[in-house]
Design a protein around this motif. Sequence first.
Motif, PDB file in Angstrom:
ATOM      1  N   PHE A 133       0.763  -1.190  -0.155  1.00  0.00           N
ATOM      2  CA  PHE A 133       0.109   0.243  -0.067  1.00  0.00           C
ATOM      3  C   PHE A 133       0.857   1.036   0.110  1.00  0.00           C
ATOM      4  CE2 PHE A 133      -3.015  -2.969   1.018  1.00  0.00           C
ATOM      5  CZ  PHE A 133      -4.201  -2.521   0.939  1.00  0.00           C
ATOM      6  N   TYR A 134       2.114   1.256   0.458  1.00  0.00           N
ATOM      7  CA  TYR A 134       2.865   2.330   0.493  1.00  0.00           C
ATOM      8  C   TYR A 134       3.756   2.573  -0.877  1.00  0.00           C
ATOM      9  CZ  TYR A 134       2.456   1.821   5.546  1.00  0.00           C
ATOM     10  OH  TYR A 134       2.065   1.554   6.815  1.00  0.00           O
ATOM     11  N   HIS A 135       3.981   3.953  -1.052  1.00  0.00           N
ATOM     12  CA  HIS A 135       4.479   4.466  -2.087  1.00  0.00           C
ATOM     13  C   HIS A 135       6.000   3.930  -1.870  1.00  0.00           C
ATOM     14  CE1 HIS A 135       6.106   7.304  -4.950  1.00  0.00           C
ATOM     15  NE2 HIS A 135       4.802   7.419  -5.541  1.00  0.00           N
ATOM     16  N   ASP A 136       6.630   3.979  -3.010  1.00  0.00           N
ATOM     17  CA  ASP A 136       7.999   3.445  -2.918  1.00  0.00           C
ATOM     18  C   ASP A 136       9.012   4.596  -2.443  1.00  0.00           C
ATOM     19  OD1 ASP A 136       7.303   1.096  -3.780  1.00  0.00           O
ATOM     20  OD2 ASP A 136       7.762   1.372  -5.834  1.00  0.00           O
ATOM     21  N   LYS A 137       8.656   5.907  -3.109  1.00  0.00           N
ATOM     22  CA  LYS A 137       9.450   6.989  -2.706  1.00  0.00           C
ATOM     23  C   LYS A 137       9.036   7.704  -1.285  1.00  0.00           C
ATOM     24  CE  LYS A 137      10.728   7.999  -7.558  1.00  0.00           C
ATOM     25  NZ  LYS A 137      10.793   8.933  -8.532  1.00  0.00           N
ATOM     26  N   THR A 138       8.067   7.962  -1.243  1.00  0.00           N
ATOM     27  CA  THR A 138       7.486   8.637   0.039  1.00  0.00           C
ATOM     28  C   THR A 138       7.409   7.971   1.156  1.00  0.00           C
ATOM     29  OG1 THR A 138       5.252   8.348  -0.233  1.00  0.00           O
ATOM     30  CG2 THR A 138       6.111  10.127  -1.494  1.00  0.00           C
ATOM     31  N   GLY A 139       7.252   6.761   1.039  1.00  0.00           N
ATOM     32  CA  GLY A 139       7.377   5.648   2.300  1.00  0.00           C
ATOM     33  C   GLY A 139       5.940   5.784   3.116  1.00  0.00           C
ATOM     34  N   LYS A 140       5.048   6.640   2.389  1.00  0.00           N
ATOM     35  CA  LYS A 140       3.456   6.704   3.070  1.00  0.00           C
ATOM     36  C   LYS A 140       2.330   6.051   2.124  1.00  0.00           C
ATOM     37  CE  LYS A 140       4.479  10.721   5.909  1.00  0.00           C
ATOM     38  NZ  LYS A 140       4.127  12.106   6.169  1.00  0.00           N
ATOM     39  N   ILE A 141       1.293   5.845   2.496  1.00  0.00           N
ATOM     40  CA  ILE A 141       0.027   5.366   1.876  1.00  0.00           C
ATOM     41  C   ILE A 141      -0.386   6.499   1.140  1.00  0.00           C
ATOM     42  CG2 ILE A 141      -2.082   4.208   1.912  1.00  0.00           C
ATOM     43  CD1 ILE A 141      -1.028   2.726   4.330  1.00  0.00           C
ATOM     44  N   PRO A 142      -0.475   6.632  -0.097  1.00  0.00           N
ATOM     45  CA  PRO A 142      -1.144   8.101  -0.708  1.00  0.00           C
ATOM     46  C   PRO A 142      -2.553   7.517  -1.012  1.00  0.00           C
ATOM     47  CG  PRO A 142      -0.016   6.576  -2.498  1.00  0.00           C
ATOM     48  CD  PRO A 142       0.222   5.812  -1.111  1.00  0.00           C
ATOM     49  N   VAL A 143      -3.470   8.783  -0.393  1.00  0.00           N
ATOM     50  CA  VAL A 143      -4.967   8.678  -0.658  1.00  0.00           C
ATOM     51  C   VAL A 143      -4.997   9.720  -1.617  1.00  0.00           C
ATOM     52  CG1 VAL A 143      -6.965   8.493   0.450  1.00  0.00           C
ATOM     53  CG2 VAL A 143      -5.086   7.521   1.610  1.00  0.00           C
ATOM     54  N   ARG A 144      -5.865   9.647  -2.582  1.00  0.00           N
ATOM     55  CA  ARG A 144      -6.053  10.787  -3.461  1.00  0.00           C
ATOM     56  C   ARG A 144      -7.450  10.995  -3.213  1.00  0.00           C
ATOM     57  NH1 ARG A 144      -2.889   7.029  -6.577  1.00  0.00           N
ATOM     58  NH2 ARG A 144      -0.728   7.718  -7.181  1.00  0.00           N
ATOM     59  N   PHE A 145      -7.962  12.365  -3.548  1.00  0.00           N
ATOM     60  CA  PHE A 145      -9.259  12.819  -3.361  1.00  0.00           C
ATOM     61  C   PHE A 145      -9.339  13.929  -4.695  1.00  0.00           C
ATOM     62  CE2 PHE A 145      -8.366  11.859   0.751  1.00  0.00           C
ATOM     63  CZ  PHE A 145      -9.397  11.145   1.243  1.00  0.00           C
ATOM     64  N   ASN A 146     -10.685  13.804  -5.168  1.00  0.00           N
ATOM     65  CA  ASN A 146     -11.091  14.949  -6.126  1.00  0.00           C
ATOM     66  C   ASN A 146     -10.831  16.417  -5.404  1.00  0.00           C
ATOM     67  OD1 ASN A 146     -12.331  16.512  -8.183  1.00  0.00           O
ATOM     68  ND2 ASN A 146     -13.957  15.148  -8.347  1.00  0.00           N
ATOM     69  N   ALA A 147     -10.188  17.154  -6.146  1.00  0.00           N
ATOM     70  CA  ALA A 147     -10.196  18.546  -5.497  1.00  0.00           C
ATOM     71  C   ALA A 147     -11.511  19.075  -5.587  1.00  0.00           C
ATOM     72  CB  ALA A 147      -9.223  19.131  -6.484  1.00  0.00           C
ATOM     73  N   LYS A 148     -12.522  18.738  -6.364  1.00  0.00           N
ATOM     74  CA  LYS A 148     -13.710  19.412  -6.188  1.00  0.00           C
ATOM     75  C   LYS A 148     -14.492  19.213  -4.912  1.00  0.00           C
ATOM     76  CE  LYS A 148     -16.181  20.830  -9.175  1.00  0.00           C
ATOM     77  NZ  LYS A 148     -16.337  22.244  -9.381  1.00  0.00           N
ATOM     78  N   LEU A 149     -13.717  18.265  -4.226  1.00  0.00           N
ATOM     79  CA  LEU A 149     -14.735  18.111  -2.863  1.00  0.00           C
ATOM     80  C   LEU A 149     -14.044  19.032  -1.885  1.00  0.00           C
ATOM     81  CD1 LEU A 149     -13.533  14.158  -2.170  1.00  0.00           C
ATOM     82  CD2 LEU A 149     -15.687  15.158  -2.929  1.00  0.00           C
ATOM     83  N   LEU A 150     -13.057  20.041  -2.127  1.00  0.00           N
ATOM     84  CA  LEU A 150     -12.680  21.195  -1.151  1.00  0.00           C
ATOM     85  C   LEU A 150     -13.860  22.262  -1.283  1.00  0.00           C
ATOM     86  CD1 LEU A 150      -9.082  21.156  -2.370  1.00  0.00           C
ATOM     87  CD2 LEU A 150     -10.079  20.258  -0.219  1.00  0.00           C
ATOM     88  N   GLU A 151     -14.893  22.024  -2.249  1.00  0.00           N
ATOM     89  CA  GLU A 151     -15.827  23.137  -2.277  1.00  0.00           C
ATOM     90  C   GLU A 151     -17.030  22.944  -0.921  1.00  0.00           C
ATOM     91  OE1 GLU A 151     -17.275  22.996  -6.271  1.00  0.00           O
ATOM     92  OE2 GLU A 151     -15.464  23.459  -7.010  1.00  0.00           O
ATOM     93  N   SER A 152     -16.890  21.550  -0.438  1.00  0.00           N
ATOM     94  CA  SER A 152     -17.807  21.447   0.470  1.00  0.00           C
ATOM     95  C   SER A 152     -17.201  20.815   1.723  1.00  0.00           C
ATOM     96  CB  SER A 152     -18.889  20.405  -0.279  1.00  0.00           C
ATOM     97  OG  SER A 152     -19.726  19.934   0.714  1.00  0.00           O
ATOM     98  N   ASP A 153     -17.622  21.384   3.060  1.00  0.00           N
ATOM     99  CA  ASP A 153     -16.941  20.674   4.121  1.00  0.00           C
ATOM    100  C   ASP A 153     -17.647  19.241   4.243  1.00  0.00           C
ATOM    101  OD1 ASP A 153     -15.428  22.989   4.403  1.00  0.00           O
ATOM    102  OD2 ASP A 153     -16.462  23.877   6.285  1.00  0.00           O
ATOM    103  N   GLU A 154     -18.913  19.239   3.870  1.00  0.00           N
ATOM    104  CA  GLU A 154     -19.352  18.098   4.168  1.00  0.00           C
ATOM    105  C   GLU A 154     -19.102  17.030   3.242  1.00  0.00           C
ATOM    106  OE1 GLU A 154     -24.019  19.762   5.427  1.00  0.00           O
ATOM    107  OE2 GLU A 154     -23.595  18.570   3.700  1.00  0.00           O
TER     108      GLU A 154
END
Length: 217
Positions: A133-154
């Motif tokens: 699950f971890y990214h080879d370079k960052t050593g973290k699990i990347p979770v990506r979200f659609n930036a459109k979600l930033l338009e709504s706190d909910e």
Amino acid sequence: MLAFLKVMNLFIQFKNLGDMLKACFKRVKEIQERFYLIFLKPLNLWPLKHALKQKKVALGTAQYPRMAPYAPNVNGPRTASDAIALAKSKGIEIPYDIYIGFMKKWIRKDADAEYFYRKDEFDPDDWIKWSDFYHDKTGKIPVRFNAKLLESDEAIIAHIAHEMHELNALRRLFEEESGKMPARKLMRHIGQGIPKNLHDQAWEVADKVVRAMREEQ
């Protein structure tokens, strides 16, 4: 010279008219948002065209977010860091080894969030390790979200709560399985259309958090 002055005068008039129109549109939007907050939000009746579109899956008790459509922010979109801070303030557990990113060029049509970007490399009978699950370079699990979600706190809260519930539960399951499990079994946990699996449960958690937000207001 006189002709030049006339042209400049017309230009100034058109510019003033443009500024007036912008101000009018802004005021209309403010009135619209206030109307929503006062009259529609308590009844959860915000029109779909003003909300983030959500995909529904037929099977399962919570295979889609019941609290959608989500209310848009009156003051516009948040920054990514603000969104993460907001999620934490609502009690959502975001482990230190998870990296959350909001992508402006979102391609997927079936979801607004994703993780485990390597899943297509595995066949159903392959064994998947938690370390996959971890990214080879960052050593973290990347979770990506659609930036459109930033338009709504909910929408922010719902989707981060959903993904974190799945990942935090998967972490425990992998620990119980000595750090690995068959890909087929993993997909049973997080696949769509499977009643009462982690994906199903995660939307129930997301709905609960959004419901609590609305009750606070």
